[in-house]
Design a protein around this motif. Sequence first.
Motif, PDB file in Angstrom:
ATOM      1  N   TRP A   1       0.527  -1.090  -0.320  1.00 23.21           N
ATOM      2  CA  TRP A   1       0.049  -0.033  -0.379  1.00 23.21           C
ATOM      3  C   TRP A   1       0.701   0.955   0.014  1.00 23.21           C
ATOM      4  CZ3 TRP A   1      -4.164   1.988  -1.761  1.00 23.21           C
ATOM      5  CH2 TRP A   1      -4.963   3.032  -0.885  1.00 23.21           C
ATOM      6  N   GLU A   2       1.833   1.443   0.623  1.00 21.29           N
ATOM      7  CA  GLU A   2       2.804   2.183   0.950  1.00 21.29           C
ATOM      8  C   GLU A   2       3.693   2.183  -0.080  1.00 21.29           C
ATOM      9  OE1 GLU A   2       5.005   2.258   4.497  1.00 21.29           O
ATOM     10  OE2 GLU A   2       3.619   1.951   5.767  1.00 21.29           O
ATOM     11  N   ALA A   3       4.011   1.650  -0.841  1.00 21.27           N
ATOM     12  CA  ALA A   3       4.394   0.951  -2.273  1.00 21.27           C
ATOM     13  C   ALA A   3       3.843   1.725  -3.435  1.00 21.27           C
ATOM     14  CB  ALA A   3       5.255  -0.360  -2.600  1.00 21.27           C
ATOM     15  N   ALA A   4       2.251   1.582  -3.097  1.00 19.05           N
ATOM     16  CA  ALA A   4       1.773   2.281  -4.388  1.00 19.05           C
ATOM     17  C   ALA A   4       1.765   3.590  -3.916  1.00 19.05           C
ATOM     18  CB  ALA A   4      -0.126   1.809  -4.349  1.00 19.05           C
ATOM     19  N   GLN A   5       1.912   3.745  -3.207  1.00 19.61           N
ATOM     20  CA  GLN A   5       1.392   5.668  -3.053  1.00 19.61           C
ATOM     21  C   GLN A   5       2.548   6.037  -2.910  1.00 19.61           C
ATOM     22  OE1 GLN A   5       0.560   5.370   1.914  1.00 19.61           O
ATOM     23  NE2 GLN A   5      -0.841   6.430   1.121  1.00 19.61           N
ATOM     24  N   THR A   6       3.938   5.496  -2.930  1.00 21.05           N
ATOM     25  CA  THR A   6       5.588   6.020  -3.023  1.00 21.05           C
ATOM     26  C   THR A   6       5.363   6.324  -4.430  1.00 21.05           C
ATOM     27  OG1 THR A   6       6.079   5.098  -1.898  1.00 21.05           O
ATOM     28  CG2 THR A   6       7.459   5.887  -3.015  1.00 21.05           C
ATOM     29  N   LEU A   7       4.267   5.018  -5.333  1.00 17.16           N
ATOM     30  CA  LEU A   7       4.249   5.244  -6.972  1.00 17.16           C
ATOM     31  C   LEU A   7       3.325   6.214  -7.559  1.00 17.16           C
ATOM     32  CD1 LEU A   7       5.071   2.101  -9.117  1.00 17.16           C
ATOM     33  CD2 LEU A   7       2.878   3.592  -9.455  1.00 17.16           C
ATOM     34  N   LEU A   8       2.726   6.328  -6.809  1.00 15.86           N
ATOM     35  CA  LEU A   8       1.257   7.586  -7.376  1.00 15.86           C
ATOM     36  C   LEU A   8       2.259   8.560  -7.256  1.00 15.86           C
ATOM     37  CD1 LEU A   8      -1.981   5.483  -7.119  1.00 15.86           C
ATOM     38  CD2 LEU A   8      -0.918   6.533  -9.220  1.00 15.86           C
ATOM     39  N   TYR A   9       2.498   8.638  -5.732  1.00 15.75           N
ATOM     40  CA  TYR A   9       3.315  10.135  -5.622  1.00 15.75           C
ATOM     41  C   TYR A   9       4.331  10.827  -6.680  1.00 15.75           C
ATOM     42  CZ  TYR A   9       5.850  14.470  -3.563  1.00 15.75           C
ATOM     43  OH  TYR A   9       6.862  14.950  -3.104  1.00 15.75           O
ATOM     44  N   GLY A  10       5.485  10.023  -7.213  1.00 11.60           N
ATOM     45  CA  GLY A  10       6.137  10.261  -8.163  1.00 11.60           C
ATOM     46  C   GLY A  10       5.971  10.312  -9.803  1.00 11.60           C
ATOM     47  N   ALA A  11       4.705   9.200  -9.653  1.00 10.77           N
ATOM     48  CA  ALA A  11       3.907   9.684 -10.985  1.00 10.77           C
ATOM     49  C   ALA A  11       3.112  11.478 -11.356  1.00 10.77           C
ATOM     50  CB  ALA A  11       3.551   8.863 -11.051  1.00 10.77           C
ATOM     51  N   PHE A  12       2.566  11.837 -10.104  1.00 10.43           N
ATOM     52  CA  PHE A  12       1.762  12.647 -10.577  1.00 10.43           C
ATOM     53  C   PHE A  12       1.566  13.846  -8.947  1.00 10.43           C
ATOM     54  CE2 PHE A  12      -0.763   9.253 -12.702  1.00 10.43           C
ATOM     55  CZ  PHE A  12      -0.575  10.313 -13.697  1.00 10.43           C
ATOM     56  N   GLY A  13       2.531  13.209  -8.370  1.00 15.32           N
ATOM     57  CA  GLY A  13       2.461  13.189  -6.343  1.00 15.32           C
ATOM     58  C   GLY A  13       3.134  15.681  -6.627  1.00 15.32           C
ATOM     59  N   TYR A  14       4.465  15.345  -7.733  1.00 11.47           N
ATOM     60  CA  TYR A  14       5.010  16.892  -7.769  1.00 11.47           C
ATOM     61  C   TYR A  14       5.044  17.285  -9.231  1.00 11.47           C
ATOM     62  CZ  TYR A  14       8.849  13.660  -7.500  1.00 11.47           C
ATOM     63  OH  TYR A  14      10.147  12.762  -8.697  1.00 11.47           O
ATOM     64  N   SER A  15       5.051  18.466 -10.163  1.00 13.01           N
ATOM     65  CA  SER A  15       5.097  18.370 -11.449  1.00 13.01           C
ATOM     66  C   SER A  15       6.394  18.344 -12.276  1.00 13.01           C
ATOM     67  CB  SER A  15       4.848  20.280 -11.185  1.00 13.01           C
ATOM     68  OG  SER A  15       6.281  20.620 -10.975  1.00 13.01           O
ATOM     69  N   GLU A  16       7.420  17.324 -11.264  1.00 13.90           N
ATOM     70  CA  GLU A  16       8.601  17.399 -11.794  1.00 13.90           C
ATOM     71  C   GLU A  16       8.671  15.814 -12.165  1.00 13.90           C
ATOM     72  OE1 GLU A  16      12.072  17.205  -9.784  1.00 13.90           O
ATOM     73  OE2 GLU A  16      12.883  15.477 -11.187  1.00 13.90           O
ATOM     74  N   GLY A  17       7.998  15.283 -11.645  1.00 13.89           N
ATOM     75  CA  GLY A  17       6.673  13.369 -11.696  1.00 13.89           C
ATOM     76  C   GLY A  17       6.439  13.631 -13.155  1.00 13.89           C
ATOM     77  N   VAL A  18       5.239  14.904 -13.160  1.00 18.03           N
ATOM     78  CA  VAL A  18       4.177  14.796 -14.161  1.00 18.03           C
ATOM     79  C   VAL A  18       5.368  14.917 -15.447  1.00 18.03           C
ATOM     80  CG1 VAL A  18       1.931  15.447 -15.384  1.00 18.03           C
ATOM     81  CG2 VAL A  18       2.827  15.859 -11.623  1.00 18.03           C
ATOM     82  N   GLY A  19       6.169  15.797 -14.938  1.00 20.25           N
ATOM     83  CA  GLY A  19       6.711  15.859 -16.437  1.00 20.25           C
ATOM     84  C   GLY A  19       7.186  14.834 -16.779  1.00 20.25           C
ATOM     85  N   TYR A  20       7.980  14.221 -16.391  1.00 19.07           N
ATOM     86  CA  TYR A  20       8.846  12.396 -16.502  1.00 19.07           C
ATOM     87  C   TYR A  20       7.922  11.977 -16.833  1.00 19.07           C
ATOM     88  CZ  TYR A  20      13.147  13.431 -14.964  1.00 19.07           C
ATOM     89  OH  TYR A  20      15.040  14.395 -15.476  1.00 19.07           O
ATOM     90  N   THR A  21       5.977  11.798 -15.976  1.00 23.12           N
ATOM     91  CA  THR A  21       5.482  10.601 -16.280  1.00 23.12           C
ATOM     92  C   THR A  21       4.995  10.853 -18.130  1.00 23.12           C
ATOM     93  OG1 THR A  21       4.811  10.194 -14.253  1.00 23.12           O
ATOM     94  CG2 THR A  21       3.109   9.352 -16.154  1.00 23.12           C
ATOM     95  N   PHE A  22       4.762  12.033 -18.435  1.00 21.07           N
ATOM     96  CA  PHE A  22       4.311  12.115 -19.556  1.00 21.07           C
ATOM     97  C   PHE A  22       5.289  12.316 -20.474  1.00 21.07           C
ATOM     98  CE2 PHE A  22       1.122  14.583 -17.415  1.00 21.07           C
ATOM     99  CZ  PHE A  22      -0.313  13.718 -17.922  1.00 21.07           C
ATOM    100  N   TYR A  23       6.835  12.386 -20.089  1.00 18.98           N
ATOM    101  CA  TYR A  23       7.773  11.814 -21.534  1.00 18.98           C
ATOM    102  C   TYR A  23       7.948  10.800 -21.864  1.00 18.98           C
ATOM    103  CZ  TYR A  23      12.999  11.112 -22.084  1.00 18.98           C
ATOM    104  OH  TYR A  23      13.916  11.045 -22.435  1.00 18.98           O
ATOM    105  N   TYR A  24       7.748   9.931 -20.677  1.00 18.78           N
ATOM    106  CA  TYR A  24       8.018   8.227 -21.155  1.00 18.78           C
ATOM    107  C   TYR A  24       6.738   7.967 -21.640  1.00 18.78           C
ATOM    108  CZ  TYR A  24      11.332   8.145 -17.402  1.00 18.78           C
ATOM    109  OH  TYR A  24      12.560   8.534 -16.789  1.00 18.78           O
TER     110      TYR A  24
ATOM    111  N   GLN B   1       8.185   6.360 -14.077  1.00 23.69           N
ATOM    112  CA  GLN B   1       8.688   7.415 -13.588  1.00 23.69           C
ATOM    113  C   GLN B   1       8.517   6.890 -11.816  1.00 23.69           C
ATOM    114  OE1 GLN B   1      10.516   9.653 -12.977  1.00 23.69           O
ATOM    115  NE2 GLN B   1       8.897   9.838 -11.126  1.00 23.69           N
ATOM    116  N   GLY B   2       6.736   6.749 -11.799  1.00 22.45           N
ATOM    117  CA  GLY B   2       6.556   6.136 -10.452  1.00 22.45           C
ATOM    118  C   GLY B   2       7.966   4.892 -10.315  1.00 22.45           C
TER     119      GLY B   2
END
Lengths: 338, 370
Positions: free
Chosen positions: B39-62, B316-317
């Motif tokens: 559960w915590e891992a999933a939260q980290t993953l989602l936070y990494g993908a969408f939690g902050y603008s840099e992460g969102v950028g990487y997600t869409f870049y991939y 990204q996540g």
Amino acid sequence: MKKTAINKLVKGLTVALATGAVSMSALADIKPAVVYSDAGKFDKSFSEAVWNNGVKRFMDETGIEVKEAEPTNLAQVEQYMKRLAKRGHSPIVAVGFSQANAVAAAAKEYPDAQFTLIDMVVPEPNVQNVVFKEHEGSFLVGVLAAMKSDSDVIGFVGGMDIPLISRFGCGYEQGAKYQNADIKVIHNMTGSTPAAFGNPSKGAELTRSQMESGADVIFAAAGGTGNGVYQAAADAGKYAIGVDSNQNHLHPGTMLTSMVKRVGEAAYQSYSAAKDGSWAPGVQVMGLAEGGVDWALDEHNRGLVTQQMEARVNDVKAKIIAGEIVVHDYMSDNTCNY
Amino acid sequence: MSRDRKLAWINGLLLPLLNVLTAFAATAVLFLLINVNPWEAAQTLLYGAFGYSEGVGYTFYYTTNFIFTGLAVAVAFHAGLFNIGGEGQAYIGGLGAGLVVFALFPELSPLVMIPASIVGALVFGAAWAVGPGYLQAYRGSHIVITTIMFNFLAATLMVYLMSKVLLEPGQMTPQSRLFPDNAWLPFVHDVLANFGIKVDRSPLNMSILLALVVAILVWFFLWQTRWGYAIRATGRNATAATYAGINQKKIIVVTMCISGALAGLVGINELLGYHHRIIMNFHVGYGFGGIAVALMGRNHPFGIVIAALLFGILYQGGAELAFEWSNISRDIVVVMQGLVILFCGALEYMYKPWLMRWLVPVSDSAKGAA
């Protein structure tokens, strides 16, 4: 995650108070980190040497935690590097030439962070660059190989076909020709992708074909591929020369020597210097004179190297250090015309 | 609901969803085995993908890369061709993009430079696919074998070019010199800054728009044009298509060209968009990932964009997971991505018999048949 940081701090303080010898500020001050190459931390070669002789050693000796990052592609290298800098990690050791662009970008964005880049130069005021003169060390093992060879044919097995690896091969050839102008050096590269650094069966195959052409000493500068080279040489009773770490112990009796490149030392020194407050940017060229590269003589290959050979190699080493012999660097012009 | 509609829902939505959930469940078990709270891992993953603008950028870049390769695989699929060569086509496409940049005057306006470079990527990507296409159509060499071989050829060719021809003098890394500024695709963070929106720097660039436009074009091409119809007809039943007057051989070659051209666009996102020079191995993983994306997206551009986003999140996540959790190594992240590919690709139809029995009983289908 915050909780673990506090735990660590408490643990660190306890240790500091208990020993009394370690200053508290040193423990709290530096937050070192390392970004391994995208071949992975346990690549049986470069990154692993940084881990074993640098990161792990520093952690064991000082108890200071080194944050490790293992990227899978180049975009991630830069991403991790910036993340580490953003969180106040410093110095950040970047393993390998492929991280140069990422270091340049991160160093500009985070001028307060300190970076140590191994194998490449990035001219930024907060980057320490450690480069090695692989051609000098290779020259020495080339001299030894030429002396040891009965057939006057020796071999070189490189990993990936890139200038950096040609630098090893070119230095080796120069050393061999310096010792014996008539000697023949067979060059082979394992492949053209990074996978060439982890293909022992291909390494063994190339070694066998070189031995069929008469080679009786084979130098591998090929990361994990080298293991196949050493095995094939051992099976045939021929000699092999290791690379990067001292690999003499792998097959005692057939490992003639190793061309040691002390990448772990570079990481260790960067962390230690930061801990003492003596970390400085700039370029450090680690050649024979600086102990960055060397040939390895220990109990495992003592029986293979006669006193006369040892004296000769050390004589050549002294001449290179003194500047009497200048070893041509393949990468200065991307040719091996010396 | 009619039987056909039910089937469409099952194939198009329910099955992929179940497959992804199964993959996540398997990942959760894996995490439990290595003492990570899923559960915590999933939260980290989602936070990494969408939690902050840099992460969102990487997600869409991939995501951008996966859209291109997913579309490439899908177009070939529609003609009944299994293009495994996305890796090589993407790699050579990048080469084409870069060569065009170096061939043109550096002072040229970006409005000429960038489209020319995109054409370069398309042409080179197509050129790398036309060989396997020709061999399949006229010589009967199987496309799976030839495309995978062309991946190795591309890797070898690029190593030669990068280490001997295009190498920037005095450089240790096998990479070309930097592109001139006017060949750089604008970064999304720079574009948004012009509108007063501040986001963190990330590699996300305007290629994402290109990817979305291309997705629409592919949809239009496949379902609204004669060529698209011919491709789909060939894929459904080559004999019938031939009987209807479609030149199957020509279709195979053309389809492979289009497929290769689409894969070649990865080079635009990676090189024009981010690295700004020709580098080695910028393409690794996207060509093969594209196969899973196409399968999961049911070879429909809309589905592919969604599936590409899922893979962007996983990339990204996953990077975030490997960074934050000391007991999750990057290999575990690869296993996690592998599980998604396994359940969505290899075991695609695992649940189908059960779903059919449950949702479309035989009596129902008998009625449909009658």
